[in-house]
Enzyme design. Structure first.
Site, mmCIF file in Angstrom:
data_model
loop_
_atom_site.group_PDB
_atom_site.id
_atom_site.type_symbol
_atom_site.label_atom_id
_atom_site.label_comp_id
_atom_site.label_asym_id
_atom_site.label_seq_id
_atom_site.Cartn_x
_atom_site.Cartn_y
_atom_site.Cartn_z
ATOM 1 N N ARG A 172 12.396 -16.960 43.390
ATOM 2 C CA ARG A 172 11.140 -17.655 43.746
ATOM 3 C C ARG A 172 11.083 -19.171 44.551
ATOM 4 O O ARG A 172 10.324 -19.261 45.315
ATOM 5 C CB ARG A 172 10.262 -17.967 42.317
ATOM 6 N N GLY B 42 6.435 -18.572 35.470
ATOM 7 C CA GLY B 42 6.040 -17.590 34.810
ATOM 8 C C GLY B 42 7.330 -16.404 35.040
ATOM 9 O O GLY B 42 7.628 -16.025 33.910
ATOM 10 N N HIS B 43 7.733 -16.288 36.274
ATOM 11 C CA HIS B 43 9.029 -15.465 36.149
ATOM 12 C C HIS B 43 10.260 -16.066 35.390
ATOM 13 O O HIS B 43 10.880 -15.487 34.743
ATOM 14 C CB HIS B 43 9.582 -15.429 37.841
ATOM 15 N N PHE C 113 24.569 0.947 11.963
ATOM 16 C CA PHE C 113 24.891 2.160 12.642
ATOM 17 C C PHE C 113 25.717 2.233 13.802
ATOM 18 O O PHE C 113 25.300 3.152 14.721
ATOM 19 C CB PHE C 113 23.534 2.595 12.799
ATOM 20 N N ARG D 263 2.269 -27.557 43.589
ATOM 21 C CA ARG D 263 3.462 -26.379 44.178
ATOM 22 C C ARG D 263 4.147 -27.138 45.160
ATOM 23 O O ARG D 263 3.622 -27.912 45.990
ATOM 24 C CB ARG D 263 2.497 -25.059 44.429
ATOM 25 N N HIS E 60 -1.794 -20.566 40.201
ATOM 26 C CA HIS E 60 -1.689 -21.278 38.955
ATOM 27 C C HIS E 60 -0.449 -22.298 39.167
ATOM 28 O O HIS E 60 0.462 -22.231 40.100
ATOM 29 C CB HIS E 60 -1.089 -20.564 37.522
ATOM 30 N N HIS F 196 8.671 -22.434 43.950
ATOM 31 C CA HIS F 196 9.012 -23.198 42.555
ATOM 32 C C HIS F 196 10.222 -24.188 43.189
ATOM 33 O O HIS F 196 10.806 -24.079 44.204
ATOM 34 C CB HIS F 196 9.454 -22.240 41.652
ATOM 35 N N GLN G 1 23.535 8.586 10.471
ATOM 36 C CA GLN G 1 22.448 7.924 10.918
ATOM 37 C C GLN G 1 22.767 7.660 12.347
ATOM 38 O O GLN G 1 23.710 6.987 12.702
ATOM 39 C CB GLN G 1 21.652 7.048 10.156
ATOM 40 N N ASP H 139 29.050 9.334 13.837
ATOM 41 C CA ASP H 139 28.122 10.052 13.112
ATOM 42 C C ASP H 139 28.379 10.577 11.551
ATOM 43 O O ASP H 139 27.469 10.621 10.547
ATOM 44 C CB ASP H 139 27.464 11.146 13.982
ATOM 45 N N ASP I 163 28.187 7.232 9.395
ATOM 46 C CA ASP I 163 27.096 6.701 9.202
ATOM 47 C C ASP I 163 25.795 7.892 8.838
ATOM 48 O O ASP I 163 25.039 7.298 7.973
ATOM 49 C CB ASP I 163 26.609 5.783 10.450
#
Length: 605
Positions: free
Chosen positions: A554, A478-479, A343, A390, A472, A560, A352, A347, A350
Site C-alpha cells: 500500500r 485497514g490492509h 488430534f 493521507r 477514509h 499509506h 478422530q 488415526d 486418536d
C-alpha cells in the site's frame, strides 16, 4: 455421575464466561497527535485542518484546503453519531461551480462516498470490542519521523518499476541513492548514532529504523522480513493440486477442484497519476476516477516482479486474500499444526481426525472471520480518533508551500519542505513533468496539464492509482490491521518454526527453497543459494513477510505511511488473540496455542 444441567444452561454459561472475559479487557484511552486545531487560516484565525484527513469535503481549487472549515465539524459530528442521516448531511464533493471537477481524468464523473464511517461504533458478539484496542498518536506533520516517512514515499514512487531482484546487493544505483537519502534524515540518524533521546515515546522508540542498506530498505521490521527474497513465498508459489497436477513453483493454488493463479495483471510501466494540480484537487474533492488506470496488453499477467505489480495486487485484493492463499498453501504442503493442538497422532491412535474443529475448515473460516473484527477496530481509530491525512495530501501541502513560501496557510509544511532531500525533489519534478507531457495525439499522458504556473515545478506525490487513497483516513491502515489479525491466526494454528522444504526433482530429498520470479516474470526459480547465511525459510518468517508485503504494498501505491503499517498490525494481532482466547472457552478439548508476536515475544493461549 452424569450432570443433569440442561444443555441450554451450559451453553449460556459459556457465552456468559466469554462475555466476562471481554468485559475484563480494559478500554484504553484513545489519544491523537493533537494537530486537528493546530494550524490556522491567517486571515480568519479559523482552523485550516491541513494536518487532518479532509478528502471528499469541498476544497478550494486555488489553495487546496477546505473551502469552509465548518464542513469539518459536520464531518466529525457524523463520525461520532454514526447514523446514515448525519452522514448524509456532510457536504460531499463540489458544492458550486468554483469547486467543480476540471481535470481531464475527472470529466463526467461523480463524487465518491466515504467508506464505512460508522463501522467502529458497531458491536460484536465475539472477540475484542472495536474500541477496546488502540494505537499511539500518529507522527505529526512537522516531526522528524514524518520527514523520513515522506522521503521514503517519494523514493518508493520513483522506484515503482525497479524489479525486486535488484533490491539485493549493489545492483541498482537508484536504490543506493534512496538508501543514502533516507540515512541522512534526522530520524534515521538517531538510530544510527545509537543514542535515543529521552523525549521519545515508547511507540516512537519501537518505530525507529535504520541505518538502511540496499538489502533492508523498503522492507518490514518483523522477524523474517529481511531473510531471503523481498516477496514472501506465499505471494508466489502454489501447491500440488489434485493428482499432483502441479509443482509448487507453477504458482497455482488449489481451490477445491479449481486452481487460482498467483500471477497478477500488469499495469503499464511508468504510468502514475495525480501529478497535476487540477487532478490533485479534483481527487481531494472526491472525484471518482477509479478504473482509469492503464494495463499492459502485451504481457497481461506475470508473477509479482516489481513494486508496481505489488501495488496492483493490493489495489484489488479481497483484504484477507493473501492469508487465505497462505493457509491453503500450508495445508497443501501438509505443514504440521502447533504442537499444543489435539488430534495430531495417527488415526488408529486418536480415532478422530480434525475437520470441523482444529482442521482446515476451522482455520480457513477463522482467517476470514477475524478480518471483519479487525476492520471495525481500525475504522474507529481512523474516523473517531486520529483522522490522519493521507500521503497524497502531504504532497499537496509541499507543492503549495514551495510555490508560496510566504503564505502562512501552508506553514505546517515548512519543516518538511525545507528539510527534504533537494536532489530527491528535483527527481520528483522531472518525473511529474514527464507524466504530464502531451502525447503525439495531443492528449495528456496521465491526467492533464493542470493549472500550475510552471509544469516543471510540480512536487505532488506521484500515485499508482488514479483515485489516490481510499475514502477514509490514513491511520490505522485497514490492509495492515487485517494482515496482523489474519497472520496471527495462522501463526497460532501452524508450527511457526517449521522450515519450508520441497521434494527435489528426483522426488527423494526434501530441499529448502526461496523462489523468485524469472526476469520476464513468466516463471519462478529457486535462488536460495544467493542469500548469505540462509539455510531455510520458516513458516513464521514467511507469514510475517506476507503481512509486511501487503502492508508496504500500500505504501508502494502511495496511500499509506510506514507508521500506519507498523502500528496497525499490532492492533490486528490483539484482535486475533482476543478472538482465539474467547473461542477456546467453547471447546471440550484440553489444548494450547503458542503464538509468536510481531515484537518478538510469545503469547500462549
Amino acid at each position: 455421575m452424569a450432570s443433569h444441567i440442561p444443555r441450554f444452561t451450559k451453553a449460556y454459561a459459556v457465552r456468559e464466561q466469554a462475555a466476562l472475559m471481554a468485559k475484563s479487557r480494559p478500554h484504553p484511552l484513545h489519544v491523537s497527535n493533537n494537530e486537528e486545531l493546530r494550524y490556522r487560516i491567517p486571515t480568519s484565525g479559523e482552523p485550516s485542518h491541513i494536518g487532518s484527513y479532509t478528502k471528499g469535503l469541498p476544497h478550494d481549487r486555488n489553495t487546496g484546503v477546505l473551502s469552509n472549515p465548518d464542513d469539518f465539524q459536520s464531518f466529525i459530528r457524523a463520525m461520532d453519531a454514526g447514523d446514515q442521516f448525519s452522514i448524509r448531511d456532510v457536504p460531499l464533493g463540489p458544492q458550486n461551480e468554483q469547486q467543480a471537477f476540471q481535470s481531464g481524468i475527472a470529466k463526467g464523473v461523480s463524487a465518491r462516498a466515504w467508506e464505512s464511517m460508522a463501522a467502529g461504533l458497531t458491536y460484536d458478539l465475539e472477540g475484542p470490542d472495536a474500541q477496546s484496542v488502540t494505537m499511539p498518536p500518529a507522527p505529526a506533520l512537522d516531526s522528524d519521523e514524518l520527514l523520513t516517512e515522506v522521503t521514503e514515499l517519494y523514493w518508493m514512487a520513483l522506484l515503482r518499476d525497479v524489479p525486486f531482484s535488484e533490491f539485493n546487493g549493489d545492483k541498482n544505483n537508484d536504490i543506493q541513492e534512496a538508501v543514502d537519502s533516507l540515512n541522512s534524515t534526522p530520524w534515521v540518524q538517531i538510530a544510527k548514532n545509537g543514542v535515543v533521546p529521552t523525549t521519545l515515546t515508547d511507540a516512537e522508540r519501537v518505530r525507529l529504523r535504520g541505518p538502511f542498506t540496499v538489502d533492508n530498505v523498503f522492507r518490514g521490521t518483523t522477524r523474517g522480513d529481511r531473510d531471503g527474497p523481498y516477496l514472501s513465498q506465499f505471494m508466489l508459489i502454489g501447491n500440488t493440486g489434485i493428482g499432483n497436477g502441479n509443482r509448487i513453483e507453477d504458482g497455482f493454488i488449489r481451490y477445491g477442484a479449481h486452481r487460482v493463479d498467483q500471477r497478477v495483471r500488469v499495469a503499464e510501466m511508468g504510468r502514475d497519476f495525480m501529478t497535476t494540480w487540477s487532478a490533485f484537487v479534483d481527487v481531494q474533492n472526491g472525484a471518482d476516477v477509479r478504473g482509469r488506470e492503464v494495463y499492459n496488453n502485451d504481457v497481461r499477467y506475470r508473477f509479482i516482479s516489481t513494486p508496481r505489480d505489488l501495488a496492483t495486487y493490493v489495489h484489488f485484493d479481497a483484504l484477507y486474500q493473501a492469508y487465505l492463499n497462505a493457509c491453503l498453501i500450508l495445508l497443501g504442503m501438509r505443514v504440521p499444526f502447533d504442537k499444543g493442538l489435539p488430534f495430531q497422532r495417527e488415526d488408529d491412535i486418536d480415532h478422530q481426525q480434525t475437520f470441523a474443529t482444529f482442521g482446515a475448515p476451522h482455520i480457513l473460516s477463522l482467517v476470514t472471520e477475524v478480518a471483519t473484527r479487525a476492520l471495525k477496530a481500525v475504522r474507529f481509530q481512523k474516523f473517531n480518533v486520529h483522522r490522519r491525512l493521507r500521503p497524497e495530501a502531504v504532497g499537496g501541502l509541499l507543492h503549495r508551500y514551495m510555490q508560496e513560501t510566504t503564505n502562512d496557510l501552508y506553514r505546517g509544511a515548512k519543516q518538511l519542505a525545507e528539510n527534504l532531500d533537494a536532489n530527491l525533489l528535483d527527481k520528483v519534478k522531472r518525473h511529474n513533468a514527464k507524466q504530464n507531457m502531451k502525447s503525439d495525439g495531443d492528449a495528456p499522458r496521465a491526467n492533464d496539464l493542470g493549472e500550475c504556473e510552471d509544469a516543471d515545478e510540480i512536487t505532488l506525490l506521484p500515485m499508482a492509482f488514479p483515485e489516490g487513497s481510499p475514502m477514509h483516513p490514513s491511520y490505522g491502515a485497514g490492509h495492515a490491521t487485517v494482515a496482523g489479525a489474519c497472520v496471527t491466526i495462522l501463526k497460532a494454528f501452524f508450527d511457526h518454526g517449521y522450515e519450508l522444504r520441497m521434494l527435489d526433482e528426483d522426488g527423494e530429498t526434501m530441499i529448502p527453497f526461496a523462489f523468485v520470479p524469472t526476469a520476464d516474470g513468466s516463471g519462478l526459480e529457486n535462488r536460495i543459494g544467493e542469500y548469505r547465511n540462509l539455510t531455510a525459510l520458516t513458516v513464521e518468517g514467511e507469514l510475517n513477510k506476507v503481512c509486511s508485503n501487503i502492508c508496504i504494498g500500500r505504501n508502494w501505491g502511495g496511500v499509506h505511511y510506514f507508521s500506519d503499517y507498523r502500528e496497525s498490525i499490532r492492533v490486528g494481532e490483539q484482535v486475533a488473540i482476543g478472538l482465539l482466547e474467547e473461542q477456546k472457552l467453547t471447546y471440550g478439548e484440553n489444548f494450547s496455542m503458542t503464538v509468536p508476536l510481531f515484537d518478538g515475544s510469545v503469547h500462549r493461549i
